[in-house]
Scaffold this motif. Structure first.
Motif, mmCIF file in Angstrom:
data_model
loop_
_atom_site.group_PDB
_atom_site.id
_atom_site.type_symbol
_atom_site.label_atom_id
_atom_site.label_comp_id
_atom_site.label_asym_id
_atom_site.label_seq_id
_atom_site.Cartn_x
_atom_site.Cartn_y
_atom_site.Cartn_z
ATOM 1 N N SER A 128 4.672 3.385 7.770
ATOM 2 C CA SER A 128 4.650 3.698 6.343
ATOM 3 C C SER A 128 4.224 2.474 5.533
ATOM 4 C CB SER A 128 6.019 4.179 5.902
ATOM 5 O OG SER A 128 6.071 4.320 4.517
ATOM 6 N N ALA A 129 4.732 1.307 5.911
ATOM 7 C CA ALA A 129 4.373 0.068 5.218
ATOM 8 C C ALA A 129 2.882 -0.234 5.387
ATOM 9 C CB ALA A 129 5.212 -1.088 5.734
ATOM 10 N N ARG A 130 2.347 0.007 6.569
ATOM 11 C CA ARG A 130 0.917 -0.219 6.798
ATOM 12 C C ARG A 130 0.079 0.693 5.911
ATOM 13 N NH1 ARG A 130 -0.007 0.620 12.850
ATOM 14 N NH2 ARG A 130 -2.161 0.610 12.168
ATOM 15 N N TYR A 131 0.453 1.965 5.813
ATOM 16 C CA TYR A 131 -0.264 2.887 4.931
ATOM 17 C C TYR A 131 -0.188 2.421 3.481
ATOM 18 C CZ TYR A 131 -0.794 6.372 8.633
ATOM 19 O OH TYR A 131 -1.139 7.035 9.775
ATOM 20 N N LYS A 132 0.989 1.965 3.085
ATOM 21 C CA LYS A 132 1.186 1.511 1.707
ATOM 22 C C LYS A 132 0.300 0.287 1.421
ATOM 23 C CE LYS A 132 4.325 2.617 -1.000
ATOM 24 N NZ LYS A 132 4.338 3.640 -2.052
ATOM 25 N N ILE A 133 0.268 -0.668 2.360
ATOM 26 C CA ILE A 133 -0.555 -1.874 2.191
ATOM 27 C C ILE A 133 -2.030 -1.494 2.061
ATOM 28 C CG2 ILE A 133 -1.397 -3.942 3.369
ATOM 29 C CD1 ILE A 133 1.447 -4.215 4.579
ATOM 30 N N ASN A 134 -2.505 -0.675 2.975
ATOM 31 C CA ASN A 134 -3.922 -0.280 2.959
ATOM 32 C C ASN A 134 -4.283 0.478 1.687
ATOM 33 O OD1 ASN A 134 -4.355 -1.463 5.444
ATOM 34 N ND2 ASN A 134 -4.016 0.413 6.567
ATOM 35 N N ALA A 135 -3.421 1.385 1.270
ATOM 36 C CA ALA A 135 -3.697 2.174 0.073
ATOM 37 C C ALA A 135 -3.698 1.290 -1.177
ATOM 38 C CB ALA A 135 -2.666 3.288 -0.082
ATOM 39 N N TYR A 136 -2.747 0.363 -1.262
ATOM 40 C CA TYR A 136 -2.642 -0.517 -2.433
ATOM 41 C C TYR A 136 -3.884 -1.397 -2.559
ATOM 42 C CZ TYR A 136 -0.753 -3.903 -5.731
ATOM 43 O OH TYR A 136 -0.553 -4.697 -6.831
ATOM 44 N N VAL A 137 -4.246 -2.044 -1.476
ATOM 45 C CA VAL A 137 -5.404 -2.944 -1.518
ATOM 46 C C VAL A 137 -6.675 -2.152 -1.801
ATOM 47 C CG1 VAL A 137 -6.803 -4.547 -0.169
ATOM 48 C CG2 VAL A 137 -4.330 -4.683 -0.049
ATOM 49 N N SER A 138 -6.820 -0.994 -1.177
ATOM 50 C CA SER A 138 -8.012 -0.176 -1.394
ATOM 51 C C SER A 138 -8.132 0.296 -2.840
ATOM 52 C CB SER A 138 -7.988 1.048 -0.482
ATOM 53 O OG SER A 138 -8.046 0.659 0.850
ATOM 54 N N ARG A 139 -7.018 0.664 -3.425
ATOM 55 C CA ARG A 139 -7.050 1.195 -4.791
ATOM 56 C C ARG A 139 -7.392 0.122 -5.820
ATOM 57 N NH1 ARG A 139 -5.596 5.399 -8.037
ATOM 58 N NH2 ARG A 139 -4.825 6.694 -6.377
ATOM 59 N N TYR A 140 -6.828 -1.084 -5.678
ATOM 60 C CA TYR A 140 -6.965 -2.079 -6.743
ATOM 61 C C TYR A 140 -7.961 -3.195 -6.457
ATOM 62 C CZ TYR A 140 -3.101 0.383 -8.745
ATOM 63 O OH TYR A 140 -2.323 1.370 -9.263
ATOM 64 N N ARG A 141 -8.507 -3.278 -5.262
ATOM 65 C CA ARG A 141 -9.474 -4.328 -4.940
ATOM 66 C C ARG A 141 -10.731 -4.203 -5.795
ATOM 67 N NH1 ARG A 141 -10.798 -4.434 1.045
ATOM 68 N NH2 ARG A 141 -10.443 -2.276 0.550
ATOM 69 N N ALA A 142 -11.223 -3.000 -5.987
ATOM 70 C CA ALA A 142 -12.468 -2.786 -6.727
ATOM 71 C C ALA A 142 -12.267 -2.788 -8.242
ATOM 72 C CB ALA A 142 -13.108 -1.477 -6.295
ATOM 73 N N ASP A 143 -11.046 -2.712 -8.702
ATOM 74 C CA ASP A 143 -10.745 -2.677 -10.136
ATOM 75 C C ASP A 143 -10.736 -4.110 -10.670
ATOM 76 O OD1 ASP A 143 -9.824 -2.308 -12.693
ATOM 77 O OD2 ASP A 143 -8.131 -1.036 -12.117
ATOM 78 N N ARG A 144 -11.818 -4.504 -11.328
ATOM 79 C CA ARG A 144 -11.957 -5.894 -11.794
ATOM 80 C C ARG A 144 -10.859 -6.287 -12.782
ATOM 81 N NH1 ARG A 144 -16.161 -8.145 -9.573
ATOM 82 N NH2 ARG A 144 -18.073 -7.001 -9.198
ATOM 83 N N GLU A 145 -10.405 -5.330 -13.549
ATOM 84 C CA GLU A 145 -9.356 -5.609 -14.531
ATOM 85 C C GLU A 145 -8.050 -5.996 -13.834
ATOM 86 O OE1 GLU A 145 -6.874 -2.911 -17.620
ATOM 87 O OE2 GLU A 145 -9.062 -2.727 -17.721
ATOM 88 N N LYS A 146 -7.721 -5.278 -12.778
ATOM 89 C CA LYS A 146 -6.461 -5.529 -12.072
ATOM 90 C C LYS A 146 -6.593 -6.643 -11.026
ATOM 91 C CE LYS A 146 -4.514 -1.934 -14.041
ATOM 92 N NZ LYS A 146 -5.474 -1.505 -15.012
#
Length: 172
Positions: free
Chosen positions: A103-121
């Motif tokens: 579950s932690a691995r899924y959370k890490i991957n999802a978090y990084v994937s979601r906000y990596r491309a968002d220049r503001e965040k």
């Protein structure tokens, strides 16, 4: 002499036609292989998340892949920190250790994937601090399920999580 060159040119044209035919055949074979292999992908991906005898809906699979992230940066970061704190503070002999790590691995991957491309965040101090902690933790979780996070690393991760939360409250 002219006859030699004419026969050489004819041989080259025949060779060119043969090579073009081989290339077309290779491209056709590759496309057929991709179509055939891609037909197995959804079932294989669904099998990653499903327990034996359980069929998941598309929405349930999407929720698993997104790891519960909503798109609200503040809430997602806070929730990710909470989940990962629970994961690294889990006792060695816990029965659900493998499930919590997955579950932690899924959370890490999802978090990084979601906000990596968002220049503001991705420019925020809280994000860069989280990214440092997530990369460290992912190194342990992606390597082996059996290997525990050492106490020294766990303490450092908890410090990073505290810094990220402080930065969140300050809006940076």
């Amino acid at each position: 002499m002219k006859a030699k060159y004419e026969s050489l040119c004819k041989s080259l044209e025949v060779l060119k036609g043969t090579l073009q035919g081989l290339c077309r055949s290779a491209i056709a074979f590759t496309l057929v292989a991709l179509v055939v292999l891609s037909s197995f992908t959804p079932a294989a991906n669904a099998a990653l998340f499903a327990k034996k005898g359980e069929v998941l809906s598309t929405k349930e699979i999407q929720t698993l892949v997104n790891a519960g992230l909503t798109g609200n940066y503040l809430a997602d970061t806070t929730d990710t920190i909470k989940t990962l704190r629970e994961a690294i503070n889990l006792p060695e002999d816990a029965e659900n250790r493998a499930a919590v790590k997955t579950s932690a691995r899924y959370k890490i991957n999802a978090y990084v994937s979601r906000y990596r491309a968002d220049r503001e965040k991705s420019g925020l101090y809280s994000y860069t601090t989280m990214l440092t902690a997530l990369n460290t933790l992912a190194g342990y979780y992606n390597g082996s399920i059996k290997r525990a996070v050492p106490a020294k690393v766990r303490d450092r991760l908890l410090q990073e999580f505290d810094r990220a939360e402080t930065a969140l409250t300050q809006g940076r």
